[in-house]
Every structure is written in structure tokens, then in C-alpha cells.
Design an enzyme around this catalytic site. Structure first.
Site, PDB file in Angstrom:
ATOM      1  N   LEU A 118       1.400  12.467 -11.097  1.00  0.00           N
ATOM      2  CA  LEU A 118       0.026  12.760 -11.787  1.00  0.00           C
ATOM      3  C   LEU A 118      -0.395  11.593 -12.593  1.00  0.00           C
ATOM      4  CD1 LEU A 118      -1.644  15.305 -10.785  1.00  0.00           C
ATOM      5  CD2 LEU A 118      -2.363  15.686 -13.501  1.00  0.00           C
ATOM      6  N   GLY A 119      -0.783  11.001 -12.361  1.00  0.00           N
ATOM      7  CA  GLY A 119      -1.429   9.827 -12.516  1.00  0.00           C
ATOM      8  C   GLY A 119      -2.892   9.344 -11.880  1.00  0.00           C
TER       9      GLY A 119
ATOM     10  N   ARG B 240       5.340   5.112  -2.276  1.00  0.00           N
ATOM     11  CA  ARG B 240       6.363   4.005  -1.719  1.00  0.00           C
ATOM     12  C   ARG B 240       7.499   5.171  -0.625  1.00  0.00           C
ATOM     13  NH1 ARG B 240       2.687   1.529  -2.341  1.00  0.00           N
ATOM     14  NH2 ARG B 240       2.989   0.090  -4.069  1.00  0.00           N
TER      15      ARG B 240
ATOM     16  N   ASP C 168       2.030   7.835   4.706  1.00  0.00           N
ATOM     17  CA  ASP C 168       1.822   6.724   5.021  1.00  0.00           C
ATOM     18  C   ASP C 168       2.356   5.747   4.317  1.00  0.00           C
ATOM     19  OD1 ASP C 168      -1.275   4.722   5.101  1.00  0.00           O
ATOM     20  OD2 ASP C 168      -1.375   4.909   2.670  1.00  0.00           O
TER      21      ASP C 168
ATOM     22  N   GLU D 248       8.861  -1.251   5.701  1.00  0.00           N
ATOM     23  CA  GLU D 248       7.261  -1.057   6.889  1.00  0.00           C
ATOM     24  C   GLU D 248       7.678  -2.928   7.192  1.00  0.00           C
ATOM     25  OE1 GLU D 248       4.074  -0.302   3.498  1.00  0.00           O
ATOM     26  OE2 GLU D 248       5.030   1.526   3.825  1.00  0.00           O
TER      27      GLU D 248
ATOM     28  N   HIS E   9       0.021   2.318   6.630  1.00  0.00           N
ATOM     29  CA  HIS E   9      -0.116   2.085   5.045  1.00  0.00           C
ATOM     30  C   HIS E   9      -1.827   1.796   4.960  1.00  0.00           C
ATOM     31  CE1 HIS E   9       1.675   0.139   0.751  1.00  0.00           C
ATOM     32  NE2 HIS E   9       0.532   0.871   1.117  1.00  0.00           N
TER      33      HIS E   9
HETATM   34  C1  8YV Z   1      -1.647  -1.827  -0.250  1.00  0.00           C
HETATM   35  C2  8YV Z   1      -0.547  -0.104  -1.891  1.00  0.00           C
HETATM   36  O1  8YV Z   1      -1.725  -1.421   1.019  1.00  0.00           O
HETATM   37  O2  8YV Z   1      -2.128  -0.892  -3.917  1.00  0.00           O
HETATM   38  C3  8YV Z   1      -0.912  -0.593  -3.924  1.00  0.00           C
HETATM   39  O3  8YV Z   1       0.391  -0.040  -4.446  1.00  0.00           O
HETATM   40  O4  8YV Z   1       0.664  -0.439  -1.308  1.00  0.00           O
HETATM   41  C4  8YV Z   1      -2.223  -0.763  -1.105  1.00  0.00           C
HETATM   42  O5  8YV Z   1      -3.044  -0.609  -1.851  1.00  0.00           O
HETATM   43  C5  8YV Z   1      -1.378  -3.454  -0.821  1.00  0.00           C
HETATM   44  O6  8YV Z   1      -1.465  -3.866  -2.348  1.00  0.00           O
HETATM   45  C6  8YV Z   1      -1.704  -4.574   0.201  1.00  0.00           C
HETATM   46  O7  8YV Z   1       0.057  -5.242  -0.324  1.00  0.00           O
END
Ligand code: 8YV
Length: 311
Positions: free
Chosen positions: A151-152, A231, A255, A260, A278
Site C-alpha cells: 500500500l504505497g 513487477r 500488465d 518481458e 506493460h
Molecule cells: C514504465 C514502470 O513502463 O515506472 C515503472 O517502474 O515500470 C513503468 O512506468 C517504465 O518506466 C518504462 O521503462
């Protein structure tokens, strides 16, 4: 003062790449043979510009003896070796907050889509199946139980969105969040038992690797839905595929993935999952705000030796 020398690890938007190259001396790592570029320019690099996706390894940091700062695009920094940077006194910035709304919107979209099967229904109509058969009944969202892991700031934005859907919210974190109106559940397993939807908004990295394994998925159960906008590393993907395949988990909205841009073929064949490439922060507005925050961190560091949003 001479123009700072930047190593850009991977491409961002055309607009960003062009703008950066207009103001600084930029060496684009992805456009060259990395080894040759580092041998030739490594000793001249002042700043690394990277992203959550491209990261910055300890090996790369080691090749840059003059490195003074790392500015990253994205909130997650699990792909950056922050410890290695810290050991050399190199600050790292990320782009928090500006993406909270978009990532939370997408998480909620995945809750709705996975439960109500909107993407699948869209395919059903496009494929011309409607005149032939009835679309199967889906699952209700309003009034259900939403469990949030981590919960950030993004997790809290997801929780706020659920109030329009009359949902009960509980969360699991390492510690309770002070002043927060949602119930704290110290046991992740108990949260998964309780929840209809389990939404992952925690950080990535070694501490949360495979936090969601077979036991948690089973606790969520055959009618439960997992949503991951955090993630891929947080979920044991093989255990997820098995739980979905055996009907021990109801569905998943994802997502992010372990490797990936590769998504296991087994997941791509399952109708009860919604798969996105993503795109949590991928809107025009938010990506522009992220670019600006990266550039503001860079210029604040160069002008005052301070970053606006250090990690
Ligand atoms: C972006 C993300 O896809 O902010 C993050 O940690 O995973 C996403 O916002 C990413 O930063 C693109 O590299």
C-alpha cells in the site's frame, strides 16, 4: 562549465531523445557496440540516463569512473544496482508520483476486465460469434473484497478508486501505513483467503521475488482474481500458470511478466486471463510528466548537486 557527458542506456520517446541530445553530449548505448563505446567514452561519462526497463548494473557503474549521478525514467528501480551506486556516493533519481493515477487506473481496468471479461467479449463480437451463441456469464465487481499487496502511493490510489465500487479494502505491507483507513493484514496468506481480487502494487527486486507462489494463489482460490501491475518477478509465473490451468485460481489480469516482452504461451491460450504489454504508465500525459521529472532531476543535480526525487 563544459557540457556534461551523458550515457543514455536505452531509447525513450523521440521527443525526449532529441531534447536530451540538444542540451548535452549524449552517447546512446543501444546505438553502438556497447563494449567499444565504453572503452572509448566510459572515462568521460558524468551521468547515466536510463529507465526502469533498461536499468543500470553494477558492471556498468564500474566502467564509468567519473560517474556522478544516475537519472531514471519510471518509479521502479529494481533494475538499477542502487547499492553499487551508493557505495560510490552516486545518487539515483526516479520518477515517482506523476504516474500513480495512470497505473492505478490500469490496475482497476484489469480488475474490471478480468472479472467482466470485456476483452474476451470484444473478441467474441469481432469474431462474429454473437449470432451463434451466448457469451458466458462473468463475475460481479461492485461490493466485492479488494486485497492490496504493497500500500504505497500507487496502492493507495487503487484503494481510493474502489470506493466508487462499494468494495471492502484490506492490505498487506511489511508495516501498517499510519493514518490509513483500510484494514491491515499482517499475513499475506490471510489476505488472499479473504480477498476476491488481489492487486499487486508492491516494489520489485530480491525482497519480493516470488512473494506470490502456489500457497497464496490457492488461498485466493478458484473464484479469486490476481491483478499484477507491479513487477513480473513478484509472482512465481510457473505456479500461476499451473493454478490457472488446474482451476485453483479463477483468473488473472497481468500488465507485467517475468521475462518481458515474452509471455508464456500457456497464458496466451487461457480465456480467463487479460494480458497487457506493460502499459501502466503509458499515456501521453503521464509519459510527458515522467520525461519532465527526469530532466528536472538532471538539471537540479547539475545546478545544485541535489535531486528532486532521489530514491
Ligand atoms: C514504465 C514502470 O513502463 O515506472 C515503472 O517502474 O515500470 C513503468 O512506468 C517504465 O518506466 C518504462 O521503462
Amino acid at each position: 562549465m563544459s557540457i556534461p557527458c551523458i550515457l543514455q542506456v536505452g531509447p525513450l520517446t523521440e521527443r525526449f531523445n532529441r531534447g536530451l541530445a540538444e542540451d548535452y553530449e549524449v552517447h546512446a548505448l543501444w546505438e553502438h557496440d556497447a563494449e567499444a563505446l565504453l572503452a572509448e567514452q566510459g572515462e568521460r561519462i558524468d551521468i547515466v540516463v536510463t529507465s526502469s526497463r533498461f536499468g543500470c548494473s553494477a558492471g556498468l557503474i564500474q566502467r564509468l569512473p567519473r560517474l556522478r549521478a544516475i537519472c531514471s525514467f519510471g518509479v521502479g528501480y529494481d533494475a538499477i544496482d542502487v547499492e553499487a551506486a551508493r557505495a560510490r556516493g552516486i545518487p539515483v533519481s526516479n520518477t515517482p508520483d506523476v504516474l500513480n493515477d495512470c497505473v492505478a487506473d490500469l490496475a482497476f481496468g484489469l480488475v474490471l476486465d478480468t472479472a467482466r471479461q470485456m476483452s474476451r467479449a470484444d473478441r467474441f463480437v469481432r469474431e462474429g460469434a454473437w449470432p451463434e451463441q451466448a457469451f458466458p456469464l462473468a463475475r460481479k465487481v461492485s461490493g466485492k473484497r479488494l486485497g492490496i499487496v504493497g500500500l504505497g502511493r500507487i496502492g493507495q490510489a487503487v484503494a481510493r478508486r474502489s470506493s466508487g465500487f462499494d468494495m471492502a479494502v484490506r492490505y498487506h505491507n511489511r508495516r501498517p501505513v499510519a493514518g490509513c483507513p483500510y484494514g491491515y493484514e499482517p499475513s499475506l496468506l490471510a489476505l488472499a483467503h479473504w480477498a476476491d481480487f488481489l492487486v499487486l502494487t508492491c516494489v520489485g527486486g530480491a525482497d519480493t521475488r516470488h512473494l506470490i507462489g502456489r500457497d497464496v494463489l490457492e488461498a485466493l482460490g478458484p473464484e479469486g482474481i490476481l491483478v499484477n501491475v507491479a513487477r513480473g518477478s513478484v509472482v512465481d509465473e510457473a505456479a500461476l500458470v499451473e493454478a490457472l490451468r488446474d482451476g485453483r485460481l479463477g483468473g488473472a489480469g497481468l500488465d507485467v511478466f517475468a521475462h518481458e516482452p515474452h509471455v508464456p504461451a500457456a497464458l496466451r491460450e487461457m480465456p480467463q486471463v487479460v494480458l497487457l504489454p506493460h502499459i501502466g504508465s503509458a499515456t501521453q500525459e503521464t509519459r510527458l510528466a515522467m520525461e519532465r521529472l527526469l530532466l528536472d532531476n538532471l538539471s537540479a543535480f547539475l545546478e545544485r548537486g541535489e535531486m528532486l526525487t532521489p530514491v
